[in-house]
Write a protein that holds these residues in place. Structure first.
Motif, short mmCIF file in Angstrom:
data_model
loop_
_atom_site.label_atom_id
_atom_site.label_comp_id
_atom_site.label_asym_id
_atom_site.label_seq_id
_atom_site.Cartn_x
_atom_site.Cartn_y
_atom_site.Cartn_z
N ARG A 134 -1.65 10.09 -2.93
CA ARG A 134 -0.93 8.93 -3.73
C ARG A 134 -0.80 10.32 -4.85
NH1 ARG A 134 0.62 3.65 -3.13
NH2 ARG A 134 -1.02 3.41 -2.44
N GLU A 135 0.81 10.52 -5.19
CA GLU A 135 0.51 10.89 -6.20
C GLU A 135 0.93 9.78 -7.63
OE1 GLU A 135 4.82 13.52 -5.98
OE2 GLU A 135 3.25 14.86 -4.98
N TYR A 148 -1.85 12.75 3.70
CA TYR A 148 -1.43 12.30 2.62
C TYR A 148 -2.31 11.57 1.33
CZ TYR A 148 2.51 10.88 6.64
OH TYR A 148 3.40 10.91 7.19
N GLY A 153 5.37 3.88 -3.28
CA GLY A 153 5.47 5.08 -4.03
C GLY A 153 5.84 6.06 -2.96
N ARG A 154 5.51 7.25 -4.02
CA ARG A 154 5.05 9.09 -3.68
C ARG A 154 3.84 9.99 -2.92
NH1 ARG A 154 10.09 12.83 -5.28
NH2 ARG A 154 9.03 14.47 -4.94
N TRP A 155 3.70 9.94 -1.86
CA TRP A 155 3.01 10.68 -1.44
C TRP A 155 2.78 11.94 -1.37
CZ3 TRP A 155 -1.03 7.69 -0.09
CH2 TRP A 155 -0.71 6.16 0.31
N ASP A 214 -5.74 5.89 -2.32
CA ASP A 214 -5.34 6.74 -2.10
C ASP A 214 -5.04 7.97 -0.81
OD1 ASP A 214 -4.27 5.96 -4.75
OD2 ASP A 214 -6.44 6.87 -5.60
N HIS A 215 -5.24 7.77 -0.40
CA HIS A 215 -5.44 8.50 1.69
C HIS A 215 -5.56 8.34 2.51
CE1 HIS A 215 -6.92 10.57 -1.80
NE2 HIS A 215 -6.57 11.89 -1.70
N TYR A 235 0.84 -1.11 -0.28
CA TYR A 235 -0.03 0.28 -0.16
C TYR A 235 0.82 1.49 -0.41
CZ TYR A 235 -3.14 4.14 1.49
OH TYR A 235 -4.00 4.61 1.51
N GLU A 292 8.78 9.21 -0.15
CA GLU A 292 8.94 8.40 -0.74
C GLU A 292 8.69 6.84 -0.67
OE1 GLU A 292 11.02 7.55 -5.39
OE2 GLU A 292 11.60 9.69 -4.37
#
Length: 146
Positions: free
Chosen positions: A144-145, A142, A16-18, A121-122, A13, A40
């Motif tokens: 997600r990008e 947070y 990645g980058r946030w 994504d949050h 989960y 990241e």
């Protein structure tokens, strides 16, 4: 607060980058600050994630660069063992229900954190820090990008 988003594997989960937004409030003085930046989570050879956060922290109107690094090591059943960059233990993290509470003693102060997954994504954290040196609340969101 309503529904939580269950996460079967916290490392999958988080990877990645946030985008990160954090408010900091000193309950003793009323002083406030805000951090904005990115986090990241990169896969390491250990199978864990290297967490690197960087951005700008504004405290009482004064901006300054800020960063930190943590390691998220694989734990049992999709959980994580969170460590400081130097390997010292920080806290465990189990988001299988979408929510987790953790604690961490730091000298005479006690950090109590609550982690909540809102959707794919949050997610957010709320840390309360209490003790002779600190009386703070840190709220972080947070997103997600990409």
């Amino acid at each position: 607060m309503g529904e939580f988003w269950p996460v079967p594997d916290v490392l999958v989960y988080l990877a990645g980058r946030w985008r990160v937004t954090r408010s900091v409030r000193d309950l003793a003085s009323g002083a406030e600050g805000e951090f904005t930046g990115t986090t990241e989570f990169r896969t390491e050879e250990t199978g864990g994630l290297l967490h690197h956060e960087s951005g700008i922290f504004v405290w009482q109107g004064v901006p300054r660069p800020a960063e930190r690094t943590l390691r998220f090591l694989p734990g049992p059943g999709g959980t994580a063992d969170v460590r400081f960059a130097d390997g010292r233990p920080f806290h465990d993290l189990d988001l299988t229900s979408g929510r987790h509470r953790a604690g961490h003693p730091c000298s005479a102060d006690l950090y109590r954190g609550e982690f909540t997954v809102l959707d794919a994504d949050h997610w957010r954290t709320v840390w309360q820090v209490r003790g002779p040196a600190k009386d703070l609340v840190l709220r972080t969101g947070y997103a997600r990008e990409g």
